[in-house]
Write an enzyme that holds these catalytic residues in place. Structure first.
Site, short mmCIF file in Angstrom:
data_model
loop_
_atom_site.label_atom_id
_atom_site.label_comp_id
_atom_site.label_asym_id
_atom_site.label_seq_id
_atom_site.Cartn_x
_atom_site.Cartn_y
_atom_site.Cartn_z
N ASP A 194 26.19 -0.67 -8.53
CA ASP A 194 24.93 -1.40 -8.64
C ASP A 194 24.29 -1.27 -10.02
O ASP A 194 23.25 -0.63 -10.19
CB ASP A 194 23.98 -0.89 -7.54
CG ASP A 194 22.82 -1.83 -7.29
OD1 ASP A 194 22.58 -2.72 -8.14
OD2 ASP A 194 22.15 -1.69 -6.26
N SER A 237 14.50 2.02 -8.40
CA SER A 237 15.78 1.37 -8.65
C SER A 237 15.96 1.19 -10.14
O SER A 237 15.05 0.73 -10.83
CB SER A 237 15.82 0.00 -7.99
OG SER A 237 16.32 0.14 -6.70
N HIS A 270 21.06 -5.15 -8.54
CA HIS A 270 20.09 -5.83 -7.66
C HIS A 270 18.76 -6.07 -8.36
O HIS A 270 17.98 -6.91 -7.94
CB HIS A 270 19.93 -5.10 -6.31
CG HIS A 270 19.06 -3.88 -6.31
ND1 HIS A 270 19.56 -2.61 -6.36
CD2 HIS A 270 17.73 -3.75 -6.24
CE1 HIS A 270 18.58 -1.74 -6.31
NE2 HIS A 270 17.45 -2.41 -6.24
N1 ARG Z 1 18.28 -0.84 -0.88
C1 ARG Z 1 18.18 -0.99 -2.29
C2 ARG Z 1 16.70 -1.19 -2.68
O1 ARG Z 1 15.85 -0.96 -1.91
C3 ARG Z 1 19.08 -2.05 -2.82
C4 ARG Z 1 18.88 -3.44 -2.31
C5 ARG Z 1 19.77 -4.52 -2.83
N2 ARG Z 1 20.96 -4.74 -2.03
C6 ARG Z 1 21.08 -5.54 -0.92
N3 ARG Z 1 22.22 -5.55 -0.29
N4 ARG Z 1 20.12 -6.29 -0.44
O2 ARG Z 1 16.27 -1.97 -3.46
N1 GLU Z 2 16.60 0.06 -4.00
C1 GLU Z 2 15.27 0.54 -4.22
C2 GLU Z 2 14.52 -0.22 -5.32
O1 GLU Z 2 14.73 -1.38 -5.52
C3 GLU Z 2 15.32 1.97 -4.47
C4 GLU Z 2 15.65 2.62 -3.22
C5 GLU Z 2 14.44 3.22 -2.60
O2 GLU Z 2 13.59 2.55 -2.03
O3 GLU Z 2 14.40 4.45 -2.74
O4 GLU Z 2 13.64 0.30 -5.96
#
Ligand code: ARG
Ligand code: GLU
Length: 724
Positions: free
Chosen positions: A223, A659, A87
């Site tokens: 991921d 991330s 991502h």
């Molecule tokens: N939750 C994760 C973060 O905050 C991954 C986000 C990417 N994935 C998605 N399905 N939108 O960045």
């Molecule tokens: N998916 C998040 C990011 O892009 C990390 C998850 C979180 O917020 O802890 O940094």
């Protein structure tokens, strides 16, 4: 002043004497030796603080970088090979994709270095060193100065510090406040500018489970994506050039195939973006009662519209993939955050603390004088700020969601440069070229119907929710009101029909023949007028007010933070995240999300097969993966239980920005890549709960399994240092 620093210093440095078992905390790498090493070792760590951060010899920090503007990545070979999340690379992978070669859908693997794809605009930032510069930054600052005078001195000092720090080098420097301006650190960085895409799994691995599984556990998302840093012949950063060569880092991370058992020590080394652990109940109330509900509701609408369009059309799916992911990610996080705050009784807890604080402040006349007014002060400022934030949240989530409006808005500079009496021709030309360069990218990911639907739905909601509140409004609201009788759709029909920003041909032709007097045509364009009306309203009305209150809050938070440190001398404080390098540590751990439910700390390949649903895009499983599963062709990547592990959870306190961060074991070897938090724990940016907050990582053995067995990119595996 001196006395105050001595106090702060001893508080920050010496309070480690009271050791609690850590989960919470995002620690400063340079201070680990003083604050955390003893505890980390007690928890099982076998390396030293010096092995993690050192300026005298190479250390793990030399293998951690900021990836792009908001992620972390780690260097895993002596040829600058980088691992981050899928991502995090998503936008880049999308940019290289088209319907003919859709790397988002099918994945991408460069067969050799010559095939690695340049990604202009993408940078990686590596920390060379950091330094506590509090005394230099605050030199000349007096306790009773006005905020303006204070800031002036601070900014001058910072400029000087930065200049001296990088003199004669190609480094860049940045000074950031910690503990709300009670402490300052200098960061000297090296910024790499030629970063190439090496490989990415297909989305049904890299984004398996999509938004349904996002922020959730149990999770089966692969991921990760792979990049490489390129440099010039002197091993120094350089913009993309054919002659550039792979970067030779001071060190790279060793990868462990040993896996992780429950309760094993782990740490995460990366760049958490922003947390607000020390703010008042009023701040949390504003976030959870006013701002989050608006964001959630507006984004639900946006997602419905975009989702429906993406489902029916492959081109739209590709065009809107990154936008949709970004909108959905925030939307779901804030839902989780609100639930978590409620379940944790966080506002109540803050109020109890504030009552204790008030008692403590009242107990001596000096404290009373310094701190007595803080809590009531916060209450009154937040009540004045709230209506502005209400409007701002609507505006942010509506007006600027449309690409059409945003692109029109980006012509403002050109108009400003052109409309002066004697326009600077060179500057106009530069600006014109910049815009022309952006046109193809804008239209590549633009669908007029989707954009218009979004605009109508979101502006209507904003209009309906605020039209009767008596406050100032963007000009276009008057227009919509009078000329269109409140019918946003009719208004939008006119704007989209009559604006040149809706047609690539028209816009390209206009810009290619542009002369300075052309600004008049831009100004008359209805989309430009619309964009400027929103912009003017935002800056002239909302922002001025918000800035005024936020400046007051900044200075109050500085004092409140100092008071909290003083009130709890035995507590070990960590500074809120501010997108600087941090270490957070804990252990591999399971959790109990709700009554009667227990979540194991890891998932396996069987879970992917279990979740498979060929009818749902996010749950399609590639045949190749199913074959590997059927033949149990796992190579050396299976756990000792015989299965391929996919993801695992741990009690490391992470946030957005983490991330892509390396997850390391007691030996300092890479065992995973951090990519998410659990939904029950997303309130940790505001308040951490050790029972409920977990970070989610992809098991490094799953990454290698995909690279090796699924993609056959064995040449990459050969570059790595793997500990069996
Ligand atoms: N939750 C994760 C973060 O905050 C991954 C986000 C990417 N994935 C998605 N399905 N939108 O960045
Ligand atoms: N998916 C998040 C990011 O892009 C990390 C998850 C979180 O917020 O802890 O940094």
């Amino acid at each position: 002043m001196k006395k105050y620093f001595t106090f702060l210093f001893t508080t920050l440095i010496l309070s480690y004497s009271t050791i609690s078992i850590a989960d919470e905390g995002m620690w400063i790498p340079m201070l680990l030796g003083q604050l955390n090493e003893e505890e980390m070792m007690a928890m099982g760590m076998k390396i030293t603080a010096e092995d993690i951060y050192s300026i005298n010899h190479s250390s793990l920090k030399d293998a951690v970088v900021i990836f792009g503007r908001g992620c972390t990545a780690e260097i895993i070979s002596d040829q600058g090979l980088l691992l981050t999340n899928h991502h995090c690379g998503f936008g880049i992978i999308q940019r290289h994709s088209s319907l003919e070669h859709d790397y988002l859908k099918d994945g991408f693997w460069a067969a050799n270095q010559a095939e690695e794809l340049p990604s202009p605009g993408l940078t990686c930032t590596q920390l060379v060193r950091m330094e506590d510069v509090t005394n230099q930054v605050l030199d000349g600052v007096e306790e009773n100065m006005s905020e303006a005078d204070r800031n002036k001195i601070i900014n001058e000092n910072i400029d000087k510090i930065k200049e001296e720090a990088v003199e004669g080098t190609h480094y860049e420097a940045i000074v950031k406040p910690f503990f709300y301006g009670n402490q300052y650190f200098l960061f000297v960085n090296e910024i790499f500018k030629d970063i190439r895409l090496v490989g990415a799994p297909p989305s049904n691995i890299g984004k398996f489970g999509g938004d349904t599984d996002n922020w959730m556990w149990p999770r089966h998302t692969g991921d990760f994506s792979v990049f490489r840093i390129y440099v010039n012949e002197d091993n120094e950063p350089a913009p993309f050039a054919d002659g550039n060569v792979p970067f030779k880092p001071k060190t790279s991370m060793k990868i462990s195939l040993k896996g992780a058992e429950k309760d094993d020590f782990t740490f995460v080394f990366g760049y958490p973006g922003s947390t607000q652990e020390y703010v008042t109940s009023y701040a949390i109330e504003m976030i959870t009662d006013v701002i989050n509900p608006i964001r959630i509701s507006m984004r639900s609408d946006a997602l419905d519209i975009i989702g429906a369009a993406m489902n029916n059309d492959d081109l739209i799916r590709l065009q809107y993939a990154a936008k949709q992911a970004g909108i959905a990610n925030g939307w779901k996080k804030w839902i989780g955050e609100n639930r978590g705050i409620k379940k944790l009784n966080a506002i109540e807890k803050k109020k109890i603390f504030e009552a204790e604080f008030t008692e403590w402040a009242k107990s001596t006349p000096e404290r009373m004088e310094k701190y007595g007014g803080l809590i009531p002060g916060f209450e009154s400022i937040y009540s004045a700020l709230e209506p502005l934030k209400y409007s701002e949240s609507y505006l942010i989530e509506s007006g600027f969601r449309s690409d059409f409006v945003r692109f029109a808005s980006s012509c403002r500079n050109l108009v400003n440069l052109s409309e002066t009496k004697t326009p600077d021709k060179a500057k106009v030309k530069d600006e014109l070229e910049r815009l022309q360069g952006n046109v193809p990218g804008y239209f590549k990911n633009y669908n007029p119907e989707v954009d218009k639907k979004l605009f109508v739905a979101l502006i209507s909601e904003y209009y309906d929710k605020t039209v009767n509140d008596g406050g100032p409004k963007p000009d276009i609201f008057n227009l919509i009101n009078k000329k269109y009788k409140g019918d946003v759709l009719k208004y939008a029909d006119d704007v989209y029909k009559n604006s040149m920003f809706a047609s690539e041909e028209e816009l390209t032709a206009f810009l290619s023949k542009y002369k300075s007097s052309g600004y008049k045509k831009i100004e008359k364009d209805p989309a430009y007028a619309l964009a400027m009306s929103l912009r003017d309203y935002y800056f002239n009305f909302l922002r001025d007010g918000i800035n005024k209150y936020e400046t007051e809050l900044d200075s109050m938070m500085r004092i409140y933070m100092k008071a909290q440190l003083e009130m709890q001398p035995d507590k070990r404080f960590y500074p809120d995240a501010n997108f600087t390098l941090r270490v957070t540590y804990g252990k591999v751990d399971d959790y109990y999300p709700r009554d009667a439910v227990h979540y194991k700390h890891y998932t396996t390949l069987s879970g992917i097969i279990e979740k498979e649903d060929p009818a749902i895009y996010d749950y399609v499983v590639e045949d190749k993966l199913k074959e590997l599963y059927a033949s149990k062709d796992y190579g050396r990547y299976a756990d000792k239980d015989g299965m391929v592990h996919i993801c695992f959870t741990g009690s490391n306190h992470t946030s957005g920005g983490n991330s892509g961060s390396p997850v390391l074991n007691a030996d300092g070897h890479l065992i995973g890549i951090n990519f998410d938090r659990n939904w029950e724990g997303t309130m940790s940016d505001l308040m951490y709960d050790p029972d409920m907050c977990r970070n989610i990582s992809i098991d490094i053995r799953y990454c290698l399994f995909i690279i090796d067995k699924f993609a056959g990119a064995t040449h990459l595996i050969e570059e790595m240092t793997i500990v069996e």
